[in-house]
Design an enzyme around this catalytic site. Structure first.
Site, PDB file in Angstrom:
ATOM      1  N   GLY A  45       0.829  -1.192   0.000  1.00 37.75           N
ATOM      2  CA  GLY A  45       0.000   0.000   0.000  1.00 37.75           C
ATOM      3  C   GLY A  45       0.866   1.246   0.000  1.00 37.75           C
ATOM      4  CD  GLN A  50       3.312   5.754   2.714  1.00 38.54           C
ATOM      5  OE1 GLN A  50       2.332   5.202   2.234  1.00 38.54           O
ATOM      6  NE2 GLN A  50       4.332   5.082   3.243  1.00 38.54           N
ATOM      7  CB  CYS A 110       5.267   2.164   7.287  1.00 41.49           C
ATOM      8  SG  CYS A 110       4.706   3.646   6.437  1.00 41.49           S
ATOM      9  CG  HIS A 152      -0.606   0.966   7.135  1.00 40.12           C
ATOM     10  ND1 HIS A 152       0.350   0.462   7.996  1.00 40.12           N
ATOM     11  CD2 HIS A 152       0.036   1.875   6.360  1.00 40.12           C
ATOM     12  CE1 HIS A 152       1.512   1.051   7.738  1.00 40.12           C
ATOM     13  NE2 HIS A 152       1.357   1.910   6.755  1.00 40.12           N
ATOM     14  CD  GLU A 153      -1.292   2.394   2.671  1.00 42.77           C
ATOM     15  OE1 GLU A 153      -0.838   3.554   2.651  1.00 42.77           O
ATOM     16  OE2 GLU A 153      -0.574   1.416   2.954  1.00 42.77           O
ATOM     17  CG  HIS A 156       0.092   6.515   5.590  1.00 42.39           C
ATOM     18  ND1 HIS A 156       1.213   7.079   6.147  1.00 42.39           N
ATOM     19  CD2 HIS A 156       0.409   5.213   5.355  1.00 42.39           C
ATOM     20  CE1 HIS A 156       2.173   6.161   6.246  1.00 42.39           C
ATOM     21  NE2 HIS A 156       1.703   5.011   5.770  1.00 42.39           N
TER      22      HIS A 156
HETATM   23 NI    NI Z   1       2.650   3.157   5.626  1.00 43.55          NI
END
Ligand code: NI
Length: 187
Positions: A45, A50, A110, A152-153, A156
């Site tokens: 992902g 990011q 990550c 998780h995404e 973010h």
């Molecule tokens: Ni991550």
């Protein structure tokens, strides 16, 4: 185009990202670049912050292991886990998640926190409304690594990193590694 992945310590990873207002050609290009970047890094992902963009856009791909989920429902249709790879990668923006227990602890890493892995406790089932680039909304329900990756995404996109969700014992262990990463970035 493969983009550089922002590393731990960069303030963009702590931003609450702006919702996507309109699907533009630029956004489509960004999504395609994010998929390429995720694949190049062998990640499951990647979220827009990011790659330095504070927009609620993310990509997920767990096709490497059809057994990482036990079920998948897309738009009300049951998909057999072995057919899950046909539906990857998933690109989505402005996600809305409903999280269902039981909780489950599993290892996470990550792409923005190199060399660190730790167990994170999360709800094991996700029901998600995932707006798509073509204007449709994907309604997805799943568990396992796919549910974990979507959470998780989505974290973010809210400036939250998985290391924020560790138990205090795990945090002590991970903190030293995080300090080293922050230091590296200053030089
Ligand atoms: Ni991550």
């Amino acid at each position: 185009m493969i983009m550089p992945i922002v590393q731990y310590g960069d303030p963009v990873l702590r931003k609450k990202c702006k919702p996507v207002a309109k699907v533009t050609e630029e956004l489509q290009t960004l999504a395609a670049d994010m998929i390429e970047t995720m694949e190049d890094a062998a990640g499951v992902g990647l979220a827009a912050p990011q790659v330095g963009v504070d927009l609620q856009l993310a990509v997920v791909d767990v096709s490497h292991d059809p057994e990482c989920i036990s079920f998948l429902k897309i738009n009300g249709e049951d998909i057999a886990p072995e057919d899950m790879p046909d539906h990857m990668p998933i690109v989505f923006f402005n996600p809305e998640l409903e999280l269902l227990e039981p909780m489950e602890a599993d290892k996470e890493g990550c792409l923005s926190i190199q060399g660190v892995q730790a167990k994170v406790n999360r709800p094991s089932i996700v029901r998600a409304k995932l707006p798509q680039l073509d204007g449709s909304v994907m309604e997805l329900e799943s568990d396992g690594l796919l549910a974990r990756a979507i959470q998780h995404e989505t974290d973010h996109l809210n400036g939250i990193l998985y290391v924020d969700r560790l138990t205090s014992v795990a945090k002590v262990r991970v903190n030293a590694a995080l300090k080293r990463l922050t230091k590296r970035q200053q030089y």
